[in-house]
Design a protein around this motif. Structure first.
Motif, PDB file in Angstrom:
ATOM      1  N   THR A   1      79.840 152.215 -23.365  1.00 27.32           N
ATOM      2  CA  THR A   1      79.998 151.565 -23.834  1.00 27.32           C
ATOM      3  C   THR A   1      79.451 151.482 -25.317  1.00 27.32           C
ATOM      4  N   VAL A   2      78.484 152.430 -25.853  1.00 33.41           N
ATOM      5  CA  VAL A   2      78.131 152.146 -26.989  1.00 33.41           C
ATOM      6  C   VAL A   2      79.492 153.392 -28.413  1.00 33.41           C
ATOM      7  N   PHE A   3      80.874 153.991 -27.292  1.00 29.93           N
ATOM      8  CA  PHE A   3      81.679 154.410 -27.718  1.00 29.93           C
ATOM      9  C   PHE A   3      82.465 153.296 -28.101  1.00 29.93           C
ATOM     10  N   LYS A   4      82.135 151.982 -27.424  1.00 31.55           N
ATOM     11  CA  LYS A   4      83.356 150.615 -27.246  1.00 31.55           C
ATOM     12  C   LYS A   4      83.452 150.343 -28.802  1.00 31.55           C
ATOM     13  N   HIS A   5      82.047 150.709 -29.434  1.00 32.10           N
ATOM     14  CA  HIS A   5      81.680 149.467 -29.855  1.00 32.10           C
ATOM     15  C   HIS A   5      82.087 150.357 -31.938  1.00 32.10           C
ATOM     16  N   VAL A   6      82.546 151.384 -31.726  1.00 34.22           N
ATOM     17  CA  VAL A   6      83.017 152.330 -33.052  1.00 34.22           C
ATOM     18  C   VAL A   6      84.569 151.281 -33.501  1.00 34.22           C
TER      19      VAL A   6
ATOM     20  N   TYR B   1      72.173 145.619 -31.815  1.00 33.96           N
ATOM     21  CA  TYR B   1      73.441 144.957 -31.145  1.00 33.96           C
ATOM     22  C   TYR B   1      73.195 144.293 -30.919  1.00 33.96           C
TER      23      TYR B   1
ATOM     24  N   GLN C   1      78.362 148.746 -34.993  1.00 28.71           N
ATOM     25  CA  GLN C   1      79.344 148.270 -35.770  1.00 28.71           C
ATOM     26  C   GLN C   1      78.599 147.726 -37.481  1.00 28.71           C
TER      27      GLN C   1
ATOM     28  N   PHE D   1      79.043 153.149 -37.446  1.00 31.50           N
ATOM     29  CA  PHE D   1      80.295 152.737 -36.601  1.00 31.50           C
ATOM     30  C   PHE D   1      80.136 152.094 -35.931  1.00 31.50           C
ATOM     31  N   PHE D   2      79.065 153.799 -34.832  1.00 28.09           N
ATOM     32  CA  PHE D   2      78.830 153.177 -33.455  1.00 28.09           C
ATOM     33  C   PHE D   2      77.827 151.686 -33.201  1.00 28.09           C
TER      34      PHE D   2
ATOM     35  N   ILE E   1      73.957 149.803 -21.475  1.00 32.87           N
ATOM     36  CA  ILE E   1      73.643 150.897 -21.865  1.00 32.87           C
ATOM     37  C   ILE E   1      71.667 151.510 -21.413  1.00 32.87           C
TER      38      ILE E   1
ATOM     39  N   LEU F   1      76.921 160.823 -30.938  1.00 28.84           N
ATOM     40  CA  LEU F   1      76.982 160.107 -29.666  1.00 28.84           C
ATOM     41  C   LEU F   1      76.180 159.534 -28.608  1.00 28.84           C
TER      42      LEU F   1
END
Ligand code: SF4
Ligand code: SF4
Lengths: 157, 375, 364
Positions: free
Chosen positions: A21-26, B129, C58, C55-56, B188, C322
């Motif tokens: 889920t975190v990686f998706k945001h890249v 987020y 946004q 980047f993680f 998450i 990550l």
């Protein structure tokens, strides 16, 4: 028993899901707004620096009635020097707003019976000197001519 | 007991994770907290005393600042008290708009709480987020009221101005995308073994102690007591808003254990319930029209003699406002009761014999915000 | 090496310098190269961390100083250097100043132990893997000293935790290392890499027989580095900034530098042990294929090997970032329980499995 022995696997799945889920945001577009260069669009109701409304002939609408003073929650923000013209009308000789005291609540704009005061979209008000935050009547007039909003407040209330 | 092996540690008032200016005096034995003493008052602004020197109207913008993350609730509690004292009718449309804005505010407040709570626990990304999504709500508020946090939108007997249909459309869009985002947060964190072991069975608040300390809001509901002033009508605070909530269909989420995880869970569920309420309000507002501008135009409001307590279910527990009037233009006395204050009171009890790192898991999950405690 | 030495002497002859200068300075040269390279890598690493985390979430990350914020860390470093060096009044002065050095110097030393290519490793001993582990555990002394000397409760608790953590995570780390040593039948890091050569591309990498070991090593390395989710010694929500709360300016920069350099080295070590170090993942070197001149092909193979090692290292670092972006922090007792109850038995299991593997399959 079975449930308990499955727990490590469930944990691993949950961890993997979290990382994915975190990686998706890249791959998503950044939401950063690079502030001094780009600014958020402001809407008409924004409450920024004050301005005194001037009509087409260049006269202030304000009659120095003092309502704005009375509804202002921050005492001593608005100071008005009242004067009388020859034909018996009141007008403000000087009108100061101390932005360092103002909490930008918009009460003065809301309750002015003549729609004589308005708020512009100007919000970058920081200054080195405190005295620069005291707006006198000329600055307030100038603010009005500078502002694009025009007469949005007269119809409100 | 000797104090020889004990380490006295001062957390706050300037510490990265006390959410403002709370000061905690802890006594540690190794990493076990033996005693904890919250010291409050660093953000005291004299909100209650201030009311006595301001007129009713002048005080209105100030109440937003009691809890700056959920200004609408404070505004509502105060307006509601004054409206009940003066017997002003509030139109149905403005009540619906009030419910709509309040639920959105609850959502934004919970989002902020979620982000900072997880940051305290060490997870960095969810903060960004949640702030990203909260930003959307704040922009919507800015469009409606003119400012992002200090709204000053409600007036006695109504609202400053009506909402536009564009704005309602934007909310519909927002409500559509939001469940996905909430799902992201849950992916998450909810089943994350580190998070669950850190929060489950930590800081357990029993039903009894929650009632004794008069905890309200999500913290109370996490112990299994289903009390919510949106559903339950208080005998002495029959606010008009409570005529609206029964018309809406929503569930009040509860949990059983009263530990940190349950408090987290209840709040996340509440966010989903908020979305449901918001979409119902938007639907109603789109199909019905009406007057929202208050009938009271004069700035100096004279309130008849009397007293009133109004309750509203704020994100951090019941927020009630007691207004006593002596018939003049200024309140004789205003008293606020806010949820966070009681949550800080129970903190020493929850922290007893807890691990030092649990401090954040417990304190963060209580959702304390200091301006509301000190007022 | 010989060849380089002659090149160097020739260069000196050109400027009419006596040979003994060359003889004495040549051994020092690698260290200078290593030190400069390390600092450059760290500067880049800090920027990379900030960018990747951005980047993680946004965001855009630093982009003000230089193109894409490339010089951001340099600006930060200059800022740190210009800051006042504060020593708290209650602090143990000598130890307070010693601690950052103690944390930093070993990092510089072990950096030379990593085999960068089949020719160039600056220090090659028959027991370099063991030496690596030994020296890598010295910086923790610096942290302990920092916490003790700065006379601050937060620092003290932070360094307690750091030491407890380092001790308990060193064990599984070493057991996994033993399994790799068993696989390679050597303690020399270059031999370990060379043992991973196989007929098929990348099939000989030790990550395949020792995947469990790799995971354990990754987790333990994260813990050794005090990185999230094991960043308890500097958990900012509890301990402000942990052991380096009282440090500022240059001394803080040393800690910071040591931390990031250690991260890079650990990842390079991991790549060496499990991902075939400087070996190409294709089974052949690109420069061998595309450059016809034998001499230049040989030279460029060395550089390519360095490139592959760095690529693998950065991949591992990315994974660490990550993890940092996702996971919440562990609790101290949870941390210990995890090391002793989960990782240590698993590393035994891994060792057992590897021994069986070596005995039954690999040896044939
Ligand atoms: S601005 Fe409006 S309220 Fe204030 S003195 Fe002038 S006319 Fe009266
Ligand atoms: S915006 Fe509010 S605080 Fe500012 S001058 Fe007007 S009434 Fe006073």
């Amino acid at each position: 028993m079975i449930k308990k022995s499955l727990k490590p696997f469930r944990d691993i799945i949950a961890l993997a899901l979290g990382h994915l889920t975190v990686f998706k945001h890249v791959f998503k577009k950044p939401v950063t707004l690079e502030y001094p260069e780009k600014k958020l669009p402001l809407n008409d109701k924004f409450r920024g620096e004050h301005a005194l409304v001037v009509d087409n002939e260049g006269n202030l609408l304000c009659t120095a009635c003092g309502t704005c003073q009375r509804v202002c929650p921050s005492f001593g923000t608005i100071e008005i020097e009242k004067e009388k013209t020859e034909d018996g009308k009141f007008y403000p000789k000087n009108y100061t707003i101390d932005l360092s005291k103002c909490i930008f609540c918009g009460n003065c704009v809301q309750y002015c019976p003549f729609g004589a005061i308005t708020m512009t979209k100007e919000y970058e008000l920081a200054d080195e000197k405190k005295s620069a935050l005291k707006l006198d009547i000329n600055t307030l007039k100038k603010n009005y001519s500078d502002s694009i909003i025009g007469e949005r407040d007269t119809s409100k209330r | 007991m000797t104090t020889k092996n004990k380490l006295k540690i001062n957390i706050g008032p300037q510490h990265p994770s006390t959410h403002g200016v709370l000061r905690l005096v802890l006594e540690l034995e190794g990493e076990i907290i033996k005693s904890c003493e919250p010291v409050i008052g660093y953000l005291h602004r004299g909100m209650e005393k201030m009311a006595e020197s301001h007129t009713y109207l002048q005080y209105l913008p100030i109440v937003d600042r009691i809890d700056y993350l959920s200004g609408f609730f404070n505004s509502f509690a105060y307006c509601n008290a004054v409206e009940n004292l003066t017997q002003i009718e509030v139109s149905k449309r403005s009540q619906y708009i009030r419910v709509l804005t309040m639920e959105m505010n609850r959502l934004s407040s919970h989002l902020l709480w979620l982000g900072t709570f997880l940051l305290d626990m060490g997870a960095t990304s969810p903060l960004f987020y949640t702030f990203r999504d909260r930003e959307v709500i704040l922009s919507l508020f800015e469009e409606l009221t003119g400012q992002r946090l200090m709204y000053n939108y409600y007036t006695f007997g109504g609202l400053r101005h009506d909402v536009s249909s564009d704005w309602l459309d934007k909310i519909t869009d927002f409500v559509k995308i939001m469940p996905k985002k909430i799902q992201d947060y849950e992916n998450i964190i909810t089943n994350n073994p580190i998070f669950t072991t850190r929060t489950k069975n930590i800081g357990i608040m029993s039903k009894n102690s929650a009632l004794q300390y008069s905890i309200t809001g999500p913290n109370l509901r996490a112990t299994g007591i289903n009390v919510d002033s949106r559903k339950t009508i208080h005998p002495f605070a029959c606010s008009p808003i409570q005529l609206i909530y029964p018309e809406l269909d929503f569930q009040i989420p509860t949990a059983q254990n009263g530990d940190s995880f349950d408090r987290y869970k209840v709040r996340v569920e509440e966010m989903k319930a908020c979305l449901k309420l918001i979409s119902q309000c938007v639907d109603w507002l789109k199909s019905n029209s009406g007057e929202v501008i208050s009938p009271i135009k004069q700035p100096l409001l004279k309130v008849p003699e009397g007293e009133f307590i109004s309750n509203v279910e704020a994100p951090r527990g019941v927020c009630s406002c007691y207004v006593k009037s002596d018939g003049s233009t200024k309140p004789y006395r205003v008293k606020w009761r806010t949820g966070s204050f009681y949550a800080v009171q129970i903190l020493p009890k929850l922290l007893e014999n807890a691990f030092y790192p649990d401090l954040m898991a417990i304190f963060g999950s209580l959702d304390v915000i200091l301006p509301e405690v000190d007022r | 090496m010989e060849y380089l030495y002659f090149l160097y002497i020739e260069l000196l002859h050109k400027y009419n310098l006596p040979e003994f200068i060359g003889m004495t300075t040549f051994p020092l040269l690698p260290f200078c190269v290593v030190a400069v390279a390390l600092i450059l890598v760290v500067l880049f690493l800090v920027l990379m961390e900030r960018k990747v985390l951005a980047f993680f979430t946004q965001r855009k990350g630093p982009n003000r100083v230089g193109p894409w914020g490339l010089f951001q860390t340099i600006a930060d470093a200059i800022k740190l250097l210009c800051k006042e060096n504060i020593t708290p009044t209650g602090a143990e002065k000598f130890m307070f100043n010693l601690a950052p050095l103690l944390a930093f110097v070993p990092v510089m030393v072990i950096w030379g132990l990593i085999p960068f290519s089949s020719e160039f490793d600056f220090m090659s001993y028959s027991v370099s893997a063991l030496l690596f582990m030994t020296i890598a555990s010295i910086p923790i002394l610096g942290i302990l000293l920092a916490g003790y000397a700065s006379n601050n409760k937060y620092s003290l608790i932070g360094s307690f935790r750091a030491v407890a953590q380092a001790i308990s995570y060193e064990l599984p780390l070493v057991f996994v290392l033993v399994s790799v040593v068993v696989l390679a039948s050597s303690l020399n890091l270059r031999q370990i890499v060379l043992a991973q050569i196989s007929v098929y591309p990348f099939c000989g990498w030790f990550i395949f027989p020792a995947f469990l070991g790799f995971l354990i090593f990754f987790i333990c390395a994260t813990a050794e580095l005090n990185r999230c989710p094991f960043d308890l010694p500097e958990a900012e929500s509890e301990l402000v900034s942990g052991y380096n709360t009282e440090y500022s300016g240059m001394k803080f920069a040393f800690f910071f530098l040591a931390e990031y350099a250690m991260m890079f080295i650990m990842c390079a070590f991991m790549a060496t042990l499990f991902l075939g170090g400087f070996l190409s993942p294709f089974g052949f070197y690109l420069s061998e294929k595309f450059i016809n001149n034998t001499f230049w092909a040989q030279i460029s193979v060395y550089f390519e090997q360095v490139f592959w090692l760095f690529l693998k290292t950065f991949f591992l670092i990315f994974c660490m970032m990550l993890v940092r972006a996702t996971l919440p922090r562990l609790k101290s007792n949870q941390l210990m329980g995890f090391a002793w109850k989960v990782l240590l038995p698993l590393s035994f299991l891994n060792l057992f499995f590897i021994c069986c593997y070596k005995y039954f399959i690999y040896a044939k």
